[in-house]
Scaffold this active site. Structure first.
Site, PDB file in Angstrom:
ATOM      1  N   ALA A  27       2.127  48.205  40.583  1.00  0.00           N
ATOM      2  CA  ALA A  27       0.872  48.979  40.655  1.00  0.00           C
ATOM      3  C   ALA A  27       1.003  50.164  41.612  1.00  0.00           C
ATOM      4  O   ALA A  27       0.604  51.289  41.273  1.00  0.00           O
ATOM      5  CB  ALA A  27      -0.251  48.052  41.096  1.00  0.00           C
ATOM      6  N   ILE A  28       1.569  49.934  42.791  1.00  0.00           N
ATOM      7  CA  ILE A  28       1.642  51.016  43.782  1.00  0.00           C
ATOM      8  C   ILE A  28       2.507  52.158  43.259  1.00  0.00           C
ATOM      9  O   ILE A  28       2.128  53.333  43.327  1.00  0.00           O
ATOM     10  CB  ILE A  28       2.175  50.476  45.139  1.00  0.00           C
ATOM     11  N   HIS A  88     -24.504  48.500  23.230  1.00  0.00           N
ATOM     12  CA  HIS A  88     -23.855  49.583  22.484  1.00  0.00           C
ATOM     13  C   HIS A  88     -24.427  50.916  22.904  1.00  0.00           C
ATOM     14  O   HIS A  88     -25.640  51.013  23.087  1.00  0.00           O
ATOM     15  CB  HIS A  88     -24.083  49.387  20.976  1.00  0.00           C
ATOM     16  N   GLU A  95      12.882  51.845  37.342  1.00  0.00           N
ATOM     17  CA  GLU A  95      12.489  50.435  37.381  1.00  0.00           C
ATOM     18  C   GLU A  95      13.688  49.544  37.055  1.00  0.00           C
ATOM     19  O   GLU A  95      14.364  49.755  36.056  1.00  0.00           O
ATOM     20  CB  GLU A  95      11.330  50.185  36.402  1.00  0.00           C
TER      21      GLU A  95
HETATM   22  C1  LIG Z   1      -0.748  51.762  48.393  1.00  0.00           C
HETATM   23  C2  LIG Z   1      -1.430  50.438  48.194  1.00  0.00           C
HETATM   24  C3  LIG Z   1      -2.417  50.305  47.243  1.00  0.00           C
HETATM   25  C4  LIG Z   1      -3.059  49.084  47.069  1.00  0.00           C
HETATM   26  N1  LIG Z   1      -4.038  48.993  46.129  1.00  0.00           N
HETATM   27  C5  LIG Z   1      -4.658  47.807  45.951  1.00  0.00           C
HETATM   28  C6  LIG Z   1      -5.711  47.688  45.005  1.00  0.00           C
HETATM   29  O1  LIG Z   1      -6.076  48.654  44.331  1.00  0.00           O
HETATM   30  N2  LIG Z   1      -6.309  46.480  44.872  1.00  0.00           N
HETATM   31  C7  LIG Z   1      -5.928  45.391  45.606  1.00  0.00           C
HETATM   32  O2  LIG Z   1      -6.502  44.316  45.440  1.00  0.00           O
HETATM   33  N3  LIG Z   1      -4.935  45.481  46.510  1.00  0.00           N
HETATM   34  C8  LIG Z   1      -4.300  46.655  46.693  1.00  0.00           C
HETATM   35  N4  LIG Z   1      -3.317  46.748  47.638  1.00  0.00           N
HETATM   36  C9  LIG Z   1      -2.952  45.533  48.389  1.00  0.00           C
HETATM   37  C10 LIG Z   1      -3.958  45.286  49.524  1.00  0.00           C
HETATM   38  O3  LIG Z   1      -4.033  46.431  50.345  1.00  0.00           O
HETATM   39  C11 LIG Z   1      -3.529  44.076  50.323  1.00  0.00           C
HETATM   40  O4  LIG Z   1      -3.354  42.981  49.472  1.00  0.00           O
HETATM   41  C12 LIG Z   1      -4.569  43.734  51.374  1.00  0.00           C
HETATM   42  O5  LIG Z   1      -4.775  44.806  52.262  1.00  0.00           O
HETATM   43  C13 LIG Z   1      -4.136  42.496  52.159  1.00  0.00           C
HETATM   44  O6  LIG Z   1      -5.119  42.200  53.084  1.00  0.00           O
HETATM   45  P1  LIG Z   1      -4.783  41.423  54.427  1.00  0.00           P
HETATM   46  O7  LIG Z   1      -6.102  41.239  55.103  1.00  0.00           O
HETATM   47  O8  LIG Z   1      -3.943  40.256  54.156  1.00  0.00           O
HETATM   48  O9  LIG Z   1      -3.869  42.412  55.288  1.00  0.00           O
HETATM   49  P2  LIG Z   1      -3.924  43.940  55.665  1.00  0.00           P
HETATM   50  O10 LIG Z   1      -4.892  44.702  54.886  1.00  0.00           O
HETATM   51  O11 LIG Z   1      -2.514  44.379  55.669  1.00  0.00           O
HETATM   52  O12 LIG Z   1      -4.463  43.925  57.156  1.00  0.00           O
HETATM   53  C14 LIG Z   1      -3.742  43.355  58.193  1.00  0.00           C
HETATM   54  C15 LIG Z   1      -4.231  43.948  59.493  1.00  0.00           C
HETATM   55  O13 LIG Z   1      -3.663  43.212  60.558  1.00  0.00           O
HETATM   56  C16 LIG Z   1      -3.343  44.105  61.607  1.00  0.00           C
HETATM   57  N5  LIG Z   1      -2.322  43.458  62.425  1.00  0.00           N
HETATM   58  C17 LIG Z   1      -1.059  43.131  62.060  1.00  0.00           C
HETATM   59  N6  LIG Z   1      -0.428  42.500  63.067  1.00  0.00           N
HETATM   60  C18 LIG Z   1      -1.307  42.457  64.096  1.00  0.00           C
HETATM   61  C19 LIG Z   1      -1.231  41.941  65.409  1.00  0.00           C
HETATM   62  N7  LIG Z   1      -0.128  41.334  65.882  1.00  0.00           N
HETATM   63  N8  LIG Z   1      -2.317  42.067  66.222  1.00  0.00           N
HETATM   64  C20 LIG Z   1      -3.446  42.670  65.766  1.00  0.00           C
HETATM   65  N9  LIG Z   1      -3.567  43.174  64.529  1.00  0.00           N
HETATM   66  C21 LIG Z   1      -2.512  43.059  63.708  1.00  0.00           C
HETATM   67  C22 LIG Z   1      -2.851  45.333  60.884  1.00  0.00           C
HETATM   68  O14 LIG Z   1      -2.932  46.475  61.714  1.00  0.00           O
HETATM   69  C23 LIG Z   1      -3.802  45.392  59.699  1.00  0.00           C
HETATM   70  O15 LIG Z   1      -4.922  46.180  60.009  1.00  0.00           O
HETATM   71  C24 LIG Z   1      -2.684  47.971  47.851  1.00  0.00           C
HETATM   72  C25 LIG Z   1      -1.686  48.092  48.814  1.00  0.00           C
HETATM   73  C26 LIG Z   1      -1.069  49.313  48.995  1.00  0.00           C
HETATM   74  C27 LIG Z   1      -0.014  49.425  50.034  1.00  0.00           C
END
Ligand SMILES: Cc1cc2nc3c(=O)[nH]c(=O)nc-3n(C[C@H](O)[C@H](O)[C@H](O)COP(=O)(O)OP(=O)(O)OC[C@H]3O[C@@H](n4cnc5c(N)ncnc54)[C@H](O)[C@@H]3O)c2cc1C
Length: 475
Positions: free
Chosen positions: A194-195, A454, A214
């Site tokens: 997707a990305i 529709h 790919e």
């Molecule tokens: C370019 C791109 C496009 C995407 N598009 C989609 C989409 O359209 N739809 C979709 O469902 N998903 C999409 N994703 C995936 C989605 O962003 C992730 O699945 C989602 O953000 C995961 O959420 P999370 O809460 O697990 O972690 P994250 O969103 O990664 O958040 C983790 C947070 O933890 C913080 N952190 C890390 N370590 C520490 C620490 N030691 N102390 C304090 N803070 C810390 C980080 O700074 C971050 O803010 C996309 C990802 C990318 C890269």
């Protein structure tokens, strides 16, 4: 009680929580809000921006860029809609600035939600410690906090492959791809998940010459093969070069642009471009967060959890991209909610990972849920397949967006809706119907008898189901 003891007791209570969440992505912040709703005294720790990757570097800013590309395309095709010919133009930094503005606004929104839900936001780098404690380091100062339950939601970053080392300038990951100071003339996108295809579509629509490389036989390899093939055709029509069964072996960044040595079935070829975007997946943020010290088990770079997101050490939980489930924002949020509701002692259902929708927002968009045709056959199902093209949809024709189709797969014996696969403009808004229907264990019969409005694109779902049962009306 003397003043000193009172002060100490106050600080101690302030630093002691029911629940501490580490990371404020869609996993972490949603978990914190649900925890607070359930009456837990909650804190969230974030080292960067509230909202995590999704709001700041993922889901949201990419969709903002893609919207600009879509508008640009529509303006350039004004004549197709009976309007006078216009040549759209743009300043690339303004397109990027809009996307950053959208991301910042969403991040500010999370700040508001934290306040509204009385969640303490602790800024800094967190590490878990033994005894249900964490330490948070900020500007050289370390503070300790304790909680009855610690939920790790530290997310992931762009995965680096040894033959694709990212220098952030010529060989970039998604963060740089969202904030390039100027538009590259040419770009190689390695990886077509997707990305990869979202960036490929954005840059190509804005005028960059894009080649997608790919490794697998099909682009968007997790999708139904017919969808993958259709997208490949559409991207090629949009001027994107697509190489499948191909892998970048090495990069030469010496000189002006980048030379990529690409292995194909017919031997090696050299591709040249201004920039290479590595979109080969993600690596979970499991390092330097204290997992080893506490004894929390990991496997293949992810934290191991049970169905309630408990790690191998009681009192510590993990959700989102850091665990081995689908790396999607809505999955992270659902896991967080399930995790805290279970902690609360509520009667909770486990998440059905077979009913998670996946969406890709290039144009045409892709949206799918459940088994692909190949997977259904491999599982031994006798299946009924129905397909309805958007070229036969009144709404799609009026919209001028007839590229794509809806494909549905049913178990021939019991009528279970096994899978739904869509490609077309607007399908990411349509997939929830299939997800809800599958959750309610609906058969094709109920969908057929559900009167769809529709003219809408959603009629294509009803028609595809009708096609599976030999009752299709409009083709
Ligand atoms: C370019 C791109 C496009 C995407 N598009 C989609 C989409 O359209 N739809 C979709 O469902 N998903 C999409 N994703 C995936 C989605 O962003 C992730 O699945 C989602 O953000 C995961 O959420 P999370 O809460 O697990 O972690 P994250 O969103 O990664 O958040 C983790 C947070 O933890 C913080 N952190 C890390 N370590 C520490 C620490 N030691 N102390 C304090 N803070 C810390 C980080 O700074 C971050 O803010 C996309 C990802 C990318 C890269």
């Amino acid at each position: 009680m003397c003043e000193k003891i009172r002060k100490f007791a106050k600080i101690f209570t302030e630093m002691n929580y029911d629940i501490i969440v580490i990371g404020s992505g869609p996993g972490g912040y949603v978990t914190a809000i649900r925890a607070s709703q359930l009456g837990f005294k909650t804190a969230i720790v974030e080292r960067e921006n509230l909202g995590g990757i999704c709001l700041n570097w993922g889901c949201i800013p990419t969709k903002a860029l893609l919207k600009s590309a879509q508008v640009f395309k529509y303006i350039n095709h004004a004549e197709d809609f009976g309007l006078n010919k216009v040549e759209a133009s743009f300043e690339f930094p303004n397109v990027v600035a809009r996307s950053r503005g959208v991301a910042n606004k969403m991040s500010k929104g999370i700040e508001f939600l934290m306040k509204k839900n009385k969640i303490d936001v602790i800024l800094g780098n967190a590490k878990v410690q033994k005894g249900k404690k964490i330490s948070v380091e900020k500007d050289g100062q370390t503070t300790e906090y304790s909680a009855n339950h610690i939920i790790i939601a530290t997310g992931a970053r762009s995965r680096e492959l040894p033959n694709l080392p990212q220098d952030g300038v010529k060989v970039i990951g998604y963060r740089q791809a969202l904030t390039l100071p100027s538009q590259p003339k040419s770009m190689i996108v390695v990886g077509s998940g997707a990305i990869g295809v979202e960036f490929a579509y954005f840059y190509a629509t804005m005028g960059t010459k894009v080649t997608v490389v790919e490794f697998m036989p099909n682009i968007v390899p997790v999708e139904d093969e017919e969808v993958s093939k259709h997208l490949e055709k559409s991207l090629k029509k949009a001027g994107i070069d697509v190489m499948t069964n191909a892998s970048v072996e090495s990069l030469d960044t010496y000189g002006e642009g980048v030379k990529a040595n690409v292995k194909t079935a017919n031997g090696n070829v050299t591709l040249e471009a201004d920039i290479v975007l590595s979109a080969v997946g993600i690596a979970a943020n499991i390092e330097n967060i204290g997992l080893e010290e506490v004894g929390i088990q990991t496997d293949k770079g992810r934290v191991l959890v049970n169905e309630w997101y408990q790690t191998s050490v009681p009192g510590y939980y993990a959700i989102g991209d850091i665990i081995p489930t689908q790396a999607l924002a809505h999955v992270a949020s659902a896991e967080g909610i399930t995790c805290v509701e279970k902690i609360k002692g509520m009667h909770v259902e486990t998440i059905d990972y077979g009913n998670i929708p996946g969406c890709t927002y290039c144009l045409p968009e892709i949206a799918s849920v459940g088994l692909t045709e190949k997977q259904a056959k491999e599982k031994g199902y006798e299946i009924k397949v129905g397909k309805f093209p958007f070229s036969a949809s009144g709404k799609a024709t009026a919209n001028g967006d007839t590229d794509g189709f809806v494909k549905v797969i049913f178990d021939a014996k019991y009528g279970e809706w096994l899978g739904c696969h869509m490609i077309g403009v607007g399908v990411t808004e349509m997939i929830a119907e299939a997800v809800a229907a599958r959750k309610l264990e609906t058969t094709g019969h109920e969908i057929l008898k559900t009167v769809h409005p529709h003219p809408t694109l959603s009629e294509a779902v009803m028609e595809a189901v009708a096609a599976a049962y030999g009752e299709v009306i409009h083709i």
